[in-house]
Design an enzyme around this catalytic site. Sequence first.
Site, PDB file in Angstrom:
ATOM      1  N   TRP A  83      32.429  35.353  35.912  1.00 38.50           N
ATOM      2  CA  TRP A  83      32.890  36.398  36.822  1.00 38.50           C
ATOM      3  C   TRP A  83      32.054  36.357  38.104  1.00 38.50           C
ATOM      4  CZ3 TRP A  83      30.189  40.877  38.478  1.00 38.50           C
ATOM      5  CH2 TRP A  83      30.953  41.713  39.297  1.00 38.50           C
TER       6      TRP A  83
ATOM      7  N   ASN B 129      42.069  42.296  33.413  1.00 40.48           N
ATOM      8  CA  ASN B 129      40.618  42.428  33.543  1.00 40.48           C
ATOM      9  C   ASN B 129      39.783  42.308  32.284  1.00 40.48           C
ATOM     10  OD1 ASN B 129      39.982  42.817  36.371  1.00 40.48           O
ATOM     11  ND2 ASN B 129      41.398  44.522  36.237  1.00 40.48           N
TER      12      ASN B 129
ATOM     13  N   ASP C 163      36.128  38.219  42.735  1.00 41.45           N
ATOM     14  CA  ASP C 163      35.684  39.539  43.190  1.00 41.45           C
ATOM     15  C   ASP C 163      34.511  39.396  44.145  1.00 41.45           C
ATOM     16  OD1 ASP C 163      37.558  40.942  41.880  1.00 41.45           O
ATOM     17  OD2 ASP C 163      36.285  41.626  40.250  1.00 41.45           O
TER      18      ASP C 163
ATOM     19  N   TRP D 262      48.871  41.350  40.588  1.00 41.02           N
ATOM     20  CA  TRP D 262      48.995  41.424  39.117  1.00 41.02           C
ATOM     21  C   TRP D 262      47.635  41.081  38.514  1.00 41.02           C
ATOM     22  CZ3 TRP D 262      53.788  41.764  36.175  1.00 41.02           C
ATOM     23  CH2 TRP D 262      53.622  41.594  34.803  1.00 41.02           C
ATOM     24  N   ASP D 263      46.954  42.104  38.026  1.00 40.38           N
ATOM     25  CA  ASP D 263      45.567  41.942  37.573  1.00 40.38           C
ATOM     26  C   ASP D 263      45.500  41.816  36.054  1.00 40.38           C
ATOM     27  OD1 ASP D 263      42.826  41.867  37.763  1.00 40.38           O
ATOM     28  OD2 ASP D 263      42.631  43.768  38.837  1.00 40.38           O
TER      29      ASP D 263
ATOM     30  N   CYS E  11      45.685  37.817  39.619  1.00 36.41           N
ATOM     31  CA  CYS E  11      44.256  38.103  39.701  1.00 36.41           C
ATOM     32  C   CYS E  11      43.818  38.347  38.272  1.00 36.41           C
ATOM     33  CB  CYS E  11      44.108  39.373  40.548  1.00 36.41           C
ATOM     34  SG  CYS E  11      42.508  40.160  40.464  1.00 36.41           S
TER      35      CYS E  11
HETATM   36  C1  DGJ Z   1      39.596  43.403  39.453  1.00 35.85           C
HETATM   37  C2  DGJ Z   1      40.098  42.764  40.711  1.00 35.85           C
HETATM   38  O1  DGJ Z   1      39.591  41.482  40.839  1.00 35.85           O
HETATM   39  C3  DGJ Z   1      39.711  43.659  41.893  1.00 35.85           C
HETATM   40  O2  DGJ Z   1      40.093  43.054  43.085  1.00 35.85           O
HETATM   41  C4  DGJ Z   1      40.366  44.988  41.722  1.00 35.85           C
HETATM   42  O3  DGJ Z   1      41.754  44.884  41.796  1.00 35.85           O
HETATM   43  C5  DGJ Z   1      39.939  45.608  40.393  1.00 35.85           C
HETATM   44  N1  DGJ Z   1      40.175  44.715  39.306  1.00 35.85           N
HETATM   45  C6  DGJ Z   1      40.679  46.892  40.151  1.00 35.85           C
HETATM   46  O4  DGJ Z   1      40.416  47.404  38.932  1.00 35.85           O
END
Ligand code: DGJ
Length: 781
Positions: free
Chosen positions: A200, A481, A547, A478-479, A525
């Site tokens: 990350w 995480n 990020d 479209w994320d 993303c």
């Molecule tokens: C992770 C993404 O990489 C960021 O740019 C942002 O959209 C956050 N998530 C939002 O939670």
Amino acid sequence: MIEQGENGFRLTTEHTSYWFEVTKFGHLEHLYYGPRVNAQSPEGVRLKRTAYIGSSIAYDPSDEMYCPDQMCLEWSDNGRGDFRRLPMELKMPDGSYVTDFTYQGAEILSGCAPMESLPTAYGQDAETLKITLKDTSSEIYITLFYTVFEKCDVITRRMVLENRTDPESPNPPISLRRISSMMLDIPNRNFELRTFSGGWSRETHMHRQTLMSGIFENSSTTGGSSNRHNAGFLLGEGSASEQNGLVYGFNLIYSGNHCGTVELTPHDLIRVTLGINPHCFEWNLAAGEKFETPEAVMTCSNRGYNGVSHQFHDFINEHIIRGDWKKKERPVLFNNWEGCFFDFDRKKLMGLAKDAKELGAELFVLDDGWFGARNSDKAGLGDYNVNPKKFPKGLKAFADEIRAMGMEFGLWFEPEMVNEDSDLFRAHPEYAVRVPEKKPVLGRNQLVLDLCRKEVQDYIIENVGAVLDEAGISYVKWDMNRHIAEGYSPILTNQGEFYHRYMLGLYRVFREIFEPRPHILVETCSSGGNRFDLGMLCYSQQIWASDDTDPVERLAIQGGLSYLYPISAVGAHVSMAPHQQTLRNTPLSTRFNVSCFGCLGYELDLKYLTPKEKEEIQAQIQFYKAHRRLFQYGVFSRTEHAREGKILWQCVSPDRAQAIVGFFQGVQHAVEGYDHITVTGLEPNGIYRIETKAQYLYINRFGGLMKHVLPVELNPDGLIIRTANRHFTLQDCVEVYEADGAMLEAGILLNNQFVGSYYNTQTRLLGDFGSSLYVVEKTEK
Ligand code: DGJ
């Protein structure tokens, strides 16, 4: 072009040749992959078998030199004497792992051969060779697909395994434990392996290693293609440079767990395999069923690493990117995330939007936090109801206000995830991925939705689709995480299918949402660049690279990506300094100079910008708009002639009439040596004008040295200087040259850098992390 001879096949692209033939025992022997050759006889390039190598296994007693382990092959079997990493591990109907696939026939098709379940490259002008192999003692078949993209010098490969056993027969299903999309055997040439790995906020840093005896694996197990190891990798001859030498490139059109291996054998052969990761993978194939592997991409150039990059870039822009945004210039966007995080409402956003519009942004992107109880990352994921406190008149009204200002409106989604604190989870806890008797593991307080289930896919398709249509969204971020930790779905009887079925489900979701809405620009993303791959690029025209928007870090991240992916696919934003992840203070000019080698955006709180900074950003955006075709679709190259610690990037227009060069300094040393810029790929006899892009030089950059710069001595921290710094800047050093393309390739020497406390307009004042852009235009002469 694909030619079928008496025994052999010749695949030819503009600059490469790929040859193989069917041996007397029906195996496919690889003959050659490299720069284009036109000779008729393959004998010169064939790997020789004139001596028996002790302890080898011969395939047939009639020929003791025919030892699979010492041959270059297109496909190979377990249990026939090949002891390298095999492309497939299959439990056969007889319970053994021994296979023996031999040639049955070939077919040449015009165009590509698309799959139903997985995305593939596309293009009318391609040709596909389909080769069928059959196991000698069962009704198991393999089809190898080779698609030739002549102009881009790319050949893709994939395979389909079919169980054609009579469904009435008592044979159990065959079980697939490893399946590669391709394998390639070539003799070693002191190859260096380049992989693009990280984590990350430090994705796709390039790693170089000389191959050592054994197997190197470049793979992911996170359920996505991952920020740990990008699926793409390169193999370059020991002496290859950015401009010269033989380099092979490999990548995979897939977003799930991948596995690439590069093996150096004791006898100096290289075997490359690439495909789905066998980690937790097992696929049962009942009679009548087939399994399709993702498509692997291969390219090769004797024009160095840049040569391979150019081919990958052309291929992706032409044969991977789809929708109305194919080859279209990307808008300059403003994203509210880094400026606000979750702390915003309509009023605050309208303020930002007004400023963003004044600066020149064309698209306003509302990031995380617009729905449900999403005021932190602990709640709301899975829900789609707009937060009425933040948007009292709803999302459409807000989107309309943005459009009325003259910007397009874009929206963030994270559809693959759910928070336990959400209406969706309360109503359907079974939608979340978890193993029944175990405590689930969370990442960023969230669980993964089980995309193996059709009802979960449909829930996402309906809800995302409804928001898109209702608010007239023209851009989607479209994320995704978190990594997927526990691969389990109660609807599967075989859990070895989980990770691949998740991807099949995700691809269906993308198809259903975006194919009917090709006007939407999609940027995928995953906590930054945690899923930067060719599978995603089949559905999203660009991907958020990281990020980490610190430009110094981005040089490594975007530089790494540039080996495999085009600039038009890389999201790159200017953000605050000191930077969120590094606390590094970098000039606004450098933040722009790095981001403009990507799809430019701004992501910071605009209200703290000084009038001069606003003016600088306006000028940056104007400059970008004037040159964005060149940045996004020009021929991007990395130049290796910069002095140590400096980086040079360039983009040249396809007609060779324009170029932009970026010079990036890194840390400033006292009395820097003599810098130069080079530009390759221009017309050698063409006459060009080279001019530095003027930058803003802020007075406070000089601190206490200002007394040497200004005619009067002022307190560097006093009100006068602080006020002056908001409204005035010093003139930057602008150099202008005229040179022919040959001279530009040889290198233009630049003015000296700052060496003492004084200031003049002939000195390049870069300092730590300074940078400059040079605009090169062909003159009429
Ligand atoms: C992770 C993404 O990489 C960021 O740019 C942002 O959209 C956050 N998530 C939002 O939670």
